[in-house]
Design an enzyme around this catalytic site. Structure first.
Site, mmCIF file in Angstrom:
data_model
loop_
_atom_site.group_PDB
_atom_site.id
_atom_site.type_symbol
_atom_site.label_atom_id
_atom_site.label_comp_id
_atom_site.label_asym_id
_atom_site.label_seq_id
_atom_site.Cartn_x
_atom_site.Cartn_y
_atom_site.Cartn_z
ATOM 1 N N TYR A 137 -3.159 5.439 8.959
ATOM 2 C CA TYR A 137 -2.594 4.112 8.684
ATOM 3 C C TYR A 137 -1.343 3.977 9.553
ATOM 4 O O TYR A 137 -0.228 4.159 9.098
ATOM 5 C CB TYR A 137 -2.260 4.007 7.195
ATOM 6 C CG TYR A 137 -1.949 2.612 6.689
ATOM 7 C CD1 TYR A 137 -2.972 1.704 6.422
ATOM 8 C CD2 TYR A 137 -0.644 2.207 6.443
ATOM 9 C CE1 TYR A 137 -2.697 0.440 5.935
ATOM 10 C CE2 TYR A 137 -0.358 0.948 5.947
ATOM 11 C CZ TYR A 137 -1.391 0.077 5.691
ATOM 12 O OH TYR A 137 -1.117 -1.176 5.201
ATOM 13 N N TYR B 191 0.864 -1.194 0.000
ATOM 14 C CA TYR B 191 0.000 0.000 0.000
ATOM 15 C C TYR B 191 0.889 1.229 0.000
ATOM 16 O O TYR B 191 1.957 1.239 0.621
ATOM 17 C CB TYR B 191 -0.906 -0.036 1.242
ATOM 18 C CG TYR B 191 -1.863 1.133 1.305
ATOM 19 C CD1 TYR B 191 -2.606 1.509 0.185
ATOM 20 C CD2 TYR B 191 -2.023 1.858 2.483
ATOM 21 C CE1 TYR B 191 -3.477 2.586 0.239
ATOM 22 C CE2 TYR B 191 -2.890 2.933 2.547
ATOM 23 C CZ TYR B 191 -3.609 3.300 1.406
ATOM 24 O OH TYR B 191 -4.450 4.369 1.466
HETATM 25 N N1 LIG Z 1 -7.799 -3.317 1.577
HETATM 26 C C1 LIG Z 1 -6.983 -2.342 1.236
HETATM 27 O O1 LIG Z 1 -7.373 -1.181 1.175
HETATM 28 C C2 LIG Z 1 -5.548 -2.665 0.893
HETATM 29 C C3 LIG Z 1 -4.812 -1.752 0.098
HETATM 30 C C4 LIG Z 1 -3.504 -2.070 -0.245
HETATM 31 C C5 LIG Z 1 -2.936 -3.259 0.195
HETATM 32 N N2 LIG Z 1 -3.681 -4.132 0.955
HETATM 33 C C6 LIG Z 1 -3.046 -5.377 1.384
HETATM 34 O O2 LIG Z 1 -3.726 -6.478 0.811
HETATM 35 C C7 LIG Z 1 -3.438 -7.640 1.603
HETATM 36 C C8 LIG Z 1 -4.732 -8.385 1.858
HETATM 37 O O3 LIG Z 1 -5.558 -7.618 2.694
HETATM 38 P P1 LIG Z 1 -7.097 -7.319 2.375
HETATM 39 O O4 LIG Z 1 -7.287 -5.856 2.558
HETATM 40 O O5 LIG Z 1 -7.491 -7.945 1.111
HETATM 41 O O6 LIG Z 1 -7.856 -7.960 3.619
HETATM 42 P P2 LIG Z 1 -8.239 -9.457 4.005
HETATM 43 O O7 LIG Z 1 -8.912 -9.352 5.326
HETATM 44 O O8 LIG Z 1 -8.992 -10.118 2.899
HETATM 45 O O9 LIG Z 1 -6.841 -10.190 4.089
HETATM 46 C C9 LIG Z 1 -5.960 -10.142 5.178
HETATM 47 C C10 LIG Z 1 -5.781 -11.570 5.639
HETATM 48 O O10 LIG Z 1 -4.671 -11.659 6.521
HETATM 49 C C11 LIG Z 1 -4.983 -12.675 7.425
HETATM 50 N N3 LIG Z 1 -4.059 -12.627 8.558
HETATM 51 C C12 LIG Z 1 -3.964 -11.701 9.545
HETATM 52 N N4 LIG Z 1 -2.991 -12.044 10.405
HETATM 53 C C13 LIG Z 1 -2.457 -13.202 9.936
HETATM 54 C C14 LIG Z 1 -1.422 -14.054 10.387
HETATM 55 N N5 LIG Z 1 -0.732 -13.787 11.510
HETATM 56 N N6 LIG Z 1 -1.160 -15.170 9.692
HETATM 57 C C15 LIG Z 1 -1.853 -15.469 8.554
HETATM 58 N N7 LIG Z 1 -2.834 -14.695 8.081
HETATM 59 C C16 LIG Z 1 -3.124 -13.567 8.759
HETATM 60 C C17 LIG Z 1 -6.436 -12.424 7.768
HETATM 61 O O11 LIG Z 1 -7.056 -13.554 8.353
HETATM 62 C C18 LIG Z 1 -6.993 -12.119 6.384
HETATM 63 O O12 LIG Z 1 -7.446 -13.300 5.752
HETATM 64 C C19 LIG Z 1 -2.736 -7.131 2.863
HETATM 65 O O13 LIG Z 1 -1.341 -7.265 2.716
HETATM 66 C C20 LIG Z 1 -3.116 -5.664 2.872
HETATM 67 O O14 LIG Z 1 -2.216 -4.862 3.605
HETATM 68 C C21 LIG Z 1 -4.971 -3.851 1.300
#
Ligand SMILES: NC(=O)c1ccc[n+]([C@@H]2O[C@H](COP(=O)([O-])OP(=O)(O)OC[C@H]3O[C@@H](n4cnc5c(N)ncnc54)[C@H](O)[C@@H]3O)[C@@H](O)[C@H]2O)c1
Length: 301
Positions: free
Chosen positions: A190, A180
């Site tokens: 954040y 991000y």
């Molecule tokens: N949603 C946004 O706005 C956004 C923007 C840019 C990047 N991201 C990144 O995308 C990726 C996925 O996130 P998302 O937003 O799709 O949400 P999401 O909730 O679908 O995915 C995050 C996942 O991480 C898992 N998780 C948390 N702690 C964990 C651990 N210790 N071991 C294994 N799994 C663990 C959660 O159970 C969840 O399934 C992340 O790296 C997030 O930072 C998200």
């Protein structure tokens, strides 16, 4: 015709526990392109996820263009905070959500994949997980343990996964993570060291691409995605505002769809992207290229 063809490829998507986030969308796009997909799910979310699947609650989002439902080859328990089971403290190992799952560490995941599919059995590994327990706190108020947990779960986990899983990858294998833009520009709200964790993840993407590229011939990239109201992002507390702000200020004004990240991921993990490694690909409707907010300022036209 040039198509994304992942037939015969096997993928592992770490960080899927519902159908609302990027991990699920990436799994679906990979399957649409013909890959077989397994997922790694955080033990505290595993039961709920299995229930949602079994009770058909995700059937609508699991529907592929062929009409068939997206099926996962395996659903592995994974807590990416731990490299080996021995690293997990006693209270975690005996916790009711963990104790029946077997080895939920990154090493445990690796051994399970190897025993289920064999030594050279993987083509694609997606790291789509993050956790910052103090994400709502400004960096100035973040504790050392909170900061280090954000770094450990959200950034070091990629290093650990590449070092353990790369030896199981077939030629042309590809790792991909999600980052991000808070890594490079200030995003108020954040916090908790999550911006630092994303900066580490991006830097590690370059170094891992070099080291694992030379050693195993695999590629390592990261997608810098725009905001999406996933379950994890909702924990930030201001995600709706972030989505709205980006839509108002990006070159492309429709809010980002998870599928757009899924499709970019399928391309990056396909042979079509065989020359791309060590890089950050922005899938954010162009928001990263803006230097002035339109919100309350001059309009685009
Ligand atoms: N949603 C946004 O706005 C956004 C923007 C840019 C990047 N991201 C990144 O995308 C990726 C996925 O996130 P998302 O937003 O799709 O949400 P999401 O909730 O679908 O995915 C995050 C996942 O991480 C898992 N998780 C948390 N702690 C964990 C651990 N210790 N071991 C294994 N799994 C663990 C959660 O159970 C969840 O399934 C992340 O790296 C997030 O930072 C998200």
């Amino acid at each position: 015709m040039l198509t994304i063809d992942l037939a015969g490829k096997r993928a592992l998507v770490a960080g899927v526990a519902d159908d609302a986030g990027f991990g699920f969308a990436i799994a679906k796009s990979l399957a649409e392109a013909g890959a077989r997909v397994s997922v790694g799910t955080w033990p505290p979310a595993l039961n709920i996820f299995m229930n949602l699947m079994e009770r058909g609650k995700m059937n609508e989002s699991r529907k592929l263009s062929s009409g068939q439902l997206l099926e996962f080859e395996k659903i592995y328990p994974l807590d990416a905070a731990y490299d080996t089971l021995g690293d997990a403290p006693e209270d975690i190992r005996t916790n009711k959500r963990y104790k029946e799952t077997g080895d939920f560490s990154i090493e445990g995941l690796t051994r399970r994949v190897e025993s289920d599919f064999g030594a050279q059995s993987l083509d694609i590994v997606i790291h789509s997980l993050a956790n910052g327990p103090e994400v709502k706190k400004p960096l100035l108020e973040t504790t050392r343990p909170g900061y280090l947990t954000a770094l450990s779960v959200s950034a070091y986990s990629l290093v650990s996964m590449v070092s353990r899983l790369a030896p199981l990858m077939r030629k042309g294998g590809s790792f991909l993570s999600l980052t991000y833009m808070a890594s490079e520009r200030v995003i108020p709200g954040y916090g908790g060291g999550m911006s630092s964790a994303k900066a580490a993840l991006e830097s590690d993407t370059r170094t891992l691409a070099f080291e694992a590229g030379r050693r195993y011939g695999v590629r390592v990239n990261t997608i810098s995605a725009g905001p999406l109201a996933s379950r994890a992002a909702s924990a930030i507390g201001i995600i709706e505002k972030m989505v709205e702000y980006c839509a108002a200020n990006s070159p492309l004004q429709d809010p980002l769809q998870a599928e757009e990240v899924g499709n970019a991921a399928a391309f990056l993990c396909s042979p079509l992207a065989s020359g791309i490694t060590g890089t950050i690909v922005y899938v954010d409707k162009g928001y990263h290229s803006m230097g002035m907010a339109l919100d309350g300022g001059p309009s685009a036209s």
